[in-house]
Design a protein around this motif. Structure first.
Motif, PDB file in Angstrom:
ATOM      1  N   LEU A   1       0.806  -1.286  -0.033  1.00 21.39           N
ATOM      2  CA  LEU A   1       0.098  -0.076   0.228  1.00 21.39           C
ATOM      3  C   LEU A   1       0.794   1.323  -0.149  1.00 21.39           C
ATOM      4  O   LEU A   1       0.583   2.108  -0.559  1.00 21.39           O
ATOM      5  N   ASP A   2       1.901   1.215   0.610  1.00 22.03           N
ATOM      6  CA  ASP A   2       2.785   2.350   0.650  1.00 22.03           C
ATOM      7  C   ASP A   2       3.451   2.798  -0.488  1.00 22.03           C
ATOM      8  O   ASP A   2       3.434   3.724  -0.952  1.00 22.03           O
ATOM      9  N   HIS A   3       3.914   1.660  -1.343  1.00 23.01           N
ATOM     10  CA  HIS A   3       4.286   1.696  -2.486  1.00 23.01           C
ATOM     11  C   HIS A   3       3.245   2.450  -3.682  1.00 23.01           C
ATOM     12  O   HIS A   3       3.626   3.345  -4.296  1.00 23.01           O
ATOM     13  N   VAL A   4       2.207   1.747  -3.277  1.00 22.72           N
ATOM     14  CA  VAL A   4       1.021   2.249  -4.387  1.00 22.72           C
ATOM     15  C   VAL A   4       0.587   3.791  -4.108  1.00 22.72           C
ATOM     16  O   VAL A   4       0.634   4.515  -4.855  1.00 22.72           O
ATOM     17  N   LEU A   5       0.656   4.279  -2.916  1.00 21.85           N
ATOM     18  CA  LEU A   5       0.323   5.450  -2.334  1.00 21.85           C
ATOM     19  C   LEU A   5       1.546   6.738  -2.853  1.00 21.85           C
ATOM     20  O   LEU A   5       1.213   7.442  -3.596  1.00 21.85           O
ATOM     21  N   GLY A   6       2.794   6.094  -2.923  1.00 22.62           N
ATOM     22  CA  GLY A   6       3.696   6.732  -3.404  1.00 22.62           C
ATOM     23  C   GLY A   6       3.688   6.885  -5.072  1.00 22.62           C
ATOM     24  O   GLY A   6       3.850   8.127  -5.616  1.00 22.62           O
ATOM     25  N   TYR A   7       3.004   5.626  -5.763  1.00 23.33           N
ATOM     26  CA  TYR A   7       3.098   5.907  -7.139  1.00 23.33           C
ATOM     27  C   TYR A   7       1.960   6.967  -7.412  1.00 23.33           C
ATOM     28  O   TYR A   7       2.114   7.712  -8.476  1.00 23.33           O
ATOM     29  N   TYR A   8       0.932   7.040  -6.511  1.00 23.02           N
ATOM     30  CA  TYR A   8      -0.333   7.948  -6.977  1.00 23.02           C
ATOM     31  C   TYR A   8       0.038   9.342  -6.747  1.00 23.02           C
ATOM     32  O   TYR A   8      -0.236  10.407  -7.354  1.00 23.02           O
ATOM     33  N   ARG A   9       0.903   9.602  -5.848  1.00 22.22           N
ATOM     34  CA  ARG A   9       1.524  10.794  -5.245  1.00 22.22           C
ATOM     35  C   ARG A   9       2.381  11.348  -6.187  1.00 22.22           C
ATOM     36  O   ARG A   9       2.145  12.731  -6.670  1.00 22.22           O
ATOM     37  N   GLU A  10       3.234  10.539  -6.904  1.00 20.35           N
ATOM     38  CA  GLU A  10       4.252  11.078  -8.137  1.00 20.35           C
ATOM     39  C   GLU A  10       3.451  11.644  -9.004  1.00 20.35           C
ATOM     40  O   GLU A  10       3.714  12.309 -10.012  1.00 20.35           O
ATOM     41  N   LEU A  11       2.027  10.836  -9.524  1.00 20.11           N
ATOM     42  CA  LEU A  11       1.347  11.211 -10.521  1.00 20.11           C
ATOM     43  C   LEU A  11       0.468  12.509 -10.394  1.00 20.11           C
ATOM     44  O   LEU A  11      -0.170  12.953 -11.336  1.00 20.11           O
ATOM     45  N   GLY A  12       0.415  12.917  -9.125  1.00 19.66           N
ATOM     46  CA  GLY A  12      -0.462  14.042  -8.677  1.00 19.66           C
ATOM     47  C   GLY A  12      -1.974  13.716  -8.688  1.00 19.66           C
ATOM     48  O   GLY A  12      -2.818  14.594  -8.600  1.00 19.66           O
ATOM     49  N   CYS A  13      -2.248  12.176  -8.481  1.00 16.50           N
ATOM     50  CA  CYS A  13      -3.560  11.894  -8.261  1.00 16.50           C
ATOM     51  C   CYS A  13      -4.233  11.799  -6.639  1.00 16.50           C
ATOM     52  O   CYS A  13      -5.282  11.720  -6.487  1.00 16.50           O
TER      53      CYS A  13
END
Length: 300
Positions: free
Chosen positions: A283-295
């Motif tokens: 989950l931490d990895h996925v949230l980091g991915y969405y933060r990078e995308l600005g989602c």
């Protein structure tokens, strides 16, 4: 307000650490969805942990949601249960407190026949004047609302739609074909939102919208505006969240994601446990991915 279309988030039920309803957080959830452009709000859904709430808590939650929404979008109240009397009584209360429509999951635990399901829904529909959305979730209820059953129920004046969480696009298409163009079919599986729209469905009831509300709303809006390529790209962005969601008992992944975003979703009610270390790390990895995308953004 327009019923039965668009992206309708399932509102998480926020709890305090001692597992009581967090009214302040619930009100903030409603305002957040309104700010994101949600087309409706769904209280007391599966991701809202309806199965662990008392009748009094259900009524309190929906009073708060109706009050906070201030008539800006349609409010759908989940009133499903096992006995027809129970469901009818709760449905009547939801009509009294100002819900705009009801969502009623198929009665569960026992292997009800299709005729018993028809009789159940007809009886509940006769007890209220609100529009009713059937709710099919066979992996949880143990029964499947068959297309012929839905077609029969669509003849009842205030049974106007179905939310399907079977995960089967083929079944969604069968509902659309069987019930006719005036009957709305909504996807309860976020992964099928765009495909449901392409097939002639009207939208979706979304759990992922608790984490990514603007993204979910954009899929519908882009589709409506004819930008299918952009809608498809937005739909594809949901996949990482969907994958981690399957690694724990619902709705623990969504709730923990919200907690890590500063949204005070709190714990799930027991016996649903916190995330295990593997799911937590993913989950931490996925949230980091969405933060990078600005989602996603961190909430104050």
């Amino acid at each position: 307000m327009k019923l039965l279309q668009g992206v309708i988030p399932v509102i998480m039920t926020p709890f305090t650490e001692d597992q009581e309803i967090n009214e302040g957080a619930l009100r903030r959830f409603v305002r957040r969805f309104l700010d994101a452009g949600a087309h409706g709000l769904f209280g007391l859904g599966t991701n809202g942990e309806f199965f662990s709430l008392t009748q009094e808590e259900k009524i309190r939650i929906m009073k708060i949601v109706v009050e906070e929404a201030k008539g800006k979008v349609p409010i759908y109240a989940g009133t499903g249960g096992i006995s027809t009397r129970e469901v009818a009584a709760l449905s009547e209360r939801m009509e009294e407190i100002g819900a705009d429509a009801l969502s009623i999951i198929a009665p569960y635990f026992l292997p009800f026949t299709q005729q018993e399901l028809i009789d159940h829904y007809r009886s509940v529909a006769a007890s209220v004047s609100l529009p009713i959305v059937l709710y099919n979730f066979p992996v949880r209820t143990g029964v499947n609302l068959e297309p012929r059953t839905v077609a029969e129920l669509a003849k009842v004046g205030n049974i106007v739609a179905i939310k399907d969480s079977s995960g089967s696009l083929d079944l969604i298409k069968q509902y659309i074909a069987a019930a006719g163009p005036e009957f709305a079919v909504l996807s309860g599986s976020d992964a099928l939102l765009l495909q449901t729209l392409r097939a002639g469905g009207k939208g979706g009831v979304s759990g992922s919208a608790n984490v990514l509300p603007e993204l979910l709303v954009s899929i519908y809006n882009l589709w409506q505006n004819g930008d299918e390529e952009a809608a498809e790209k937005a739909q594809a962005l949901l996949a990482p969240l969907s994958q981690v969601y399957q690694k724990a008992t619902l709705p623990s992944v969504f709730k923990e994601a919200m907690n890590r975003m500063g949204l005070e979703a709190g714990p799930c009610r027991s016996p649903i446990a916190p995330l295990n270390p593997d799911a937590s790390a993913e989950l931490d990895h996925v949230l980091g991915y969405y933060r990078e995308l600005g989602c996603i953004r961190e909430e104050l």
